[in-house]
Design a protein around this motif. Sequence first.
Motif, PDB file in Angstrom:
ATOM      1  N   ALA A  65      11.531 -16.748  24.150  1.00 56.96           N
ATOM      2  CA  ALA A  65      10.253 -17.344  24.528  1.00 56.96           C
ATOM      3  C   ALA A  65       9.319 -16.201  24.882  1.00 56.96           C
ATOM      4  O   ALA A  65       9.767 -15.150  25.333  1.00 56.96           O
ATOM      5  N   HIS A  66       8.038 -16.409  24.660  1.00 55.84           N
ATOM      6  CA  HIS A  66       7.092 -15.343  24.986  1.00 55.84           C
ATOM      7  C   HIS A  66       5.726 -15.935  25.298  1.00 55.84           C
ATOM      8  O   HIS A  66       5.383 -17.003  24.795  1.00 55.84           O
ATOM      9  N   PRO A  67       4.942 -15.250  26.134  1.00 51.25           N
ATOM     10  CA  PRO A  67       3.601 -15.748  26.426  1.00 51.25           C
ATOM     11  C   PRO A  67       2.624 -15.409  25.312  1.00 51.25           C
ATOM     12  O   PRO A  67       2.732 -14.370  24.663  1.00 51.25           O
ATOM     13  N   ASP A  68       1.679 -16.293  25.076  1.00 54.16           N
ATOM     14  CA  ASP A  68       0.566 -16.067  24.156  1.00 54.16           C
ATOM     15  C   ASP A  68      -0.716 -16.027  24.969  1.00 54.16           C
ATOM     16  O   ASP A  68      -0.943 -16.903  25.804  1.00 54.16           O
ATOM     17  N   PHE A  69      -1.544 -15.048  24.711  1.00 56.59           N
ATOM     18  CA  PHE A  69      -2.828 -14.904  25.375  1.00 56.59           C
ATOM     19  C   PHE A  69      -3.910 -14.973  24.310  1.00 56.59           C
ATOM     20  O   PHE A  69      -3.650 -14.733  23.135  1.00 56.59           O
ATOM     21  N   ALA A  70      -5.139 -15.295  24.710  1.00 56.80           N
ATOM     22  CA  ALA A  70      -6.260 -15.348  23.777  1.00 56.80           C
ATOM     23  C   ALA A  70      -7.456 -14.642  24.415  1.00 56.80           C
ATOM     24  O   ALA A  70      -7.593 -14.612  25.640  1.00 56.80           O
ATOM     25  N   THR A  71      -8.315 -14.077  23.560  1.00 59.96           N
ATOM     26  CA  THR A  71      -9.496 -13.379  24.034  1.00 59.96           C
ATOM     27  C   THR A  71     -10.630 -13.530  23.035  1.00 59.96           C
ATOM     28  O   THR A  71     -10.389 -13.681  21.839  1.00 59.96           O
ATOM     29  N   SER A  72     -11.842 -13.474  23.539  1.00 58.53           N
ATOM     30  CA  SER A  72     -13.011 -13.502  22.653  1.00 58.53           C
ATOM     31  C   SER A  72     -13.431 -12.095  22.244  1.00 58.53           C
ATOM     32  O   SER A  72     -14.277 -11.933  21.376  1.00 58.53           O
ATOM     33  N   ASP A  73     -12.832 -11.073  22.852  1.00 57.62           N
ATOM     34  CA  ASP A  73     -13.126  -9.671  22.518  1.00 57.62           C
ATOM     35  C   ASP A  73     -11.850  -9.015  21.994  1.00 57.62           C
ATOM     36  O   ASP A  73     -11.286  -8.110  22.604  1.00 57.62           O
ATOM     37  N   TYR A  74     -11.402  -9.504  20.859  1.00 55.75           N
ATOM     38  CA  TYR A  74     -10.088  -9.183  20.314  1.00 55.75           C
ATOM     39  C   TYR A  74      -9.847  -7.685  20.120  1.00 55.75           C
ATOM     40  O   TYR A  74      -8.844  -7.146  20.581  1.00 55.75           O
ATOM     41  N   GLU A  75     -10.737  -7.015  19.421  1.00 58.04           N
ATOM     42  CA  GLU A  75     -10.526  -5.586  19.130  1.00 58.04           C
ATOM     43  C   GLU A  75     -10.446  -4.766  20.414  1.00 58.04           C
ATOM     44  O   GLU A  75      -9.568  -3.911  20.564  1.00 58.04           O
ATOM     45  N   ALA A  76     -11.371  -5.016  21.339  1.00 62.58           N
ATOM     46  CA  ALA A  76     -11.389  -4.264  22.598  1.00 62.58           C
ATOM     47  C   ALA A  76     -10.131  -4.537  23.413  1.00 62.58           C
ATOM     48  O   ALA A  76      -9.560  -3.625  24.023  1.00 62.58           O
ATOM     49  N   GLU A  77      -9.684  -5.783  23.423  1.00 66.37           N
ATOM     50  CA  GLU A  77      -8.499  -6.123  24.203  1.00 66.37           C
ATOM     51  C   GLU A  77      -7.236  -5.530  23.582  1.00 66.37           C
ATOM     52  O   GLU A  77      -6.350  -5.066  24.304  1.00 66.37           O
ATOM     53  N   CYS A  78      -7.142  -5.503  22.262  1.00 70.58           N
ATOM     54  CA  CYS A  78      -6.004  -4.845  21.608  1.00 70.58           C
ATOM     55  C   CYS A  78      -5.961  -3.367  21.998  1.00 70.58           C
ATOM     56  O   CYS A  78      -4.899  -2.831  22.334  1.00 70.58           O
ATOM     57  N   THR A  79      -7.105  -2.724  21.976  1.00 68.46           N
ATOM     58  CA  THR A  79      -7.182  -1.305  22.357  1.00 68.46           C
ATOM     59  C   THR A  79      -6.786  -1.120  23.816  1.00 68.46           C
ATOM     60  O   THR A  79      -6.045  -0.193  24.165  1.00 68.46           O
ATOM     61  N   ARG A  80      -7.257  -2.000  24.689  1.00 70.03           N
ATOM     62  CA  ARG A  80      -6.918  -1.903  26.110  1.00 70.03           C
ATOM     63  C   ARG A  80      -5.425  -2.075  26.344  1.00 70.03           C
ATOM     64  O   ARG A  80      -4.801  -1.327  27.105  1.00 70.03           O
ATOM     65  N   LEU A  81      -4.802  -3.048  25.659  1.00 68.94           N
ATOM     66  CA  LEU A  81      -3.369  -3.271  25.823  1.00 68.94           C
ATOM     67  C   LEU A  81      -2.561  -2.054  25.379  1.00 68.94           C
ATOM     68  O   LEU A  81      -1.592  -1.673  26.039  1.00 68.94           O
ATOM     69  N   LEU A  82      -2.966  -1.432  24.284  1.00 67.33           N
ATOM     70  CA  LEU A  82      -2.294  -0.206  23.853  1.00 67.33           C
ATOM     71  C   LEU A  82      -2.448   0.889  24.906  1.00 67.33           C
ATOM     72  O   LEU A  82      -1.522   1.661  25.168  1.00 67.33           O
ATOM     73  N   GLY A  83      -3.607   0.947  25.531  1.00 66.23           N
ATOM     74  CA  GLY A  83      -3.873   1.956  26.545  1.00 66.23           C
ATOM     75  C   GLY A  83      -3.053   1.807  27.814  1.00 66.23           C
ATOM     76  O   GLY A  83      -2.806   2.788  28.513  1.00 66.23           O
ATOM     77  N   VAL A  84      -2.633   0.575  28.132  1.00 64.41           N
ATOM     78  CA  VAL A  84      -1.819   0.382  29.331  1.00 64.41           C
ATOM     79  C   VAL A  84      -0.319   0.432  29.028  1.00 64.41           C
ATOM     80  O   VAL A  84       0.492   0.255  29.931  1.00 64.41           O
ATOM     81  N   GLY A  85       0.054   0.659  27.765  1.00 58.55           N
ATOM     82  CA  GLY A  85       1.464   0.863  27.444  1.00 58.55           C
ATOM     83  C   GLY A  85       2.112  -0.140  26.520  1.00 58.55           C
ATOM     84  O   GLY A  85       3.313  -0.060  26.269  1.00 58.55           O
ATOM     85  N   ALA A  86       1.356  -1.091  25.989  1.00 62.53           N
ATOM     86  CA  ALA A  86       1.927  -2.038  25.025  1.00 62.53           C
ATOM     87  C   ALA A  86       2.097  -1.351  23.674  1.00 62.53           C
ATOM     88  O   ALA A  86       1.435  -0.355  23.387  1.00 62.53           O
ATOM     89  N   SER A  87       2.979  -1.887  22.855  1.00 61.30           N
ATOM     90  CA  SER A  87       3.192  -1.396  21.492  1.00 61.30           C
ATOM     91  C   SER A  87       3.011  -2.539  20.507  1.00 61.30           C
ATOM     92  O   SER A  87       3.398  -3.672  20.801  1.00 61.30           O
TER      93      SER A  87
END
Length: 115
Positions: A65-87
């Motif tokens: 099972a896994h959480p799903d999140f949504a955003t209206s600023d997709y590109e910026a949020e993908c970049t931010r998640l990578l910056g905090v350590g996501a892969s």
Amino acid sequence: MTVKLHAITFDCVDPQALAQFWSRVLGQDVDPSDSPGIATIGMGQSSPFYVFQKLDGLPAGRNRAHPDFATSDYEAECTRLLGVGASVVAEVKENGIRFTTFTDPEGNTFDLADE
């Protein structure tokens, strides 16, 4: 009778480190705790809240099972998640939906969808 989502619990090796990662993702502080085997975010503030519990002998492979999140600023949020350590695991575009599957530092998967 009905049920509601109470908490999302992550079995992990290092609860404090994983809670710190998710606190940066969610923009919420880690709750104070006296237990080194448990860390939480949002406990007593909202539902669902997040629980990170130390578990020895974690099974290998994808979490079921896994959480799903949504955003209206997709590109910026993908970049931010990578910056905090996501892969990134996968970038998907299908049926008019765009989302990216990520892993946190312990390999738990989660998705970010473009609203």
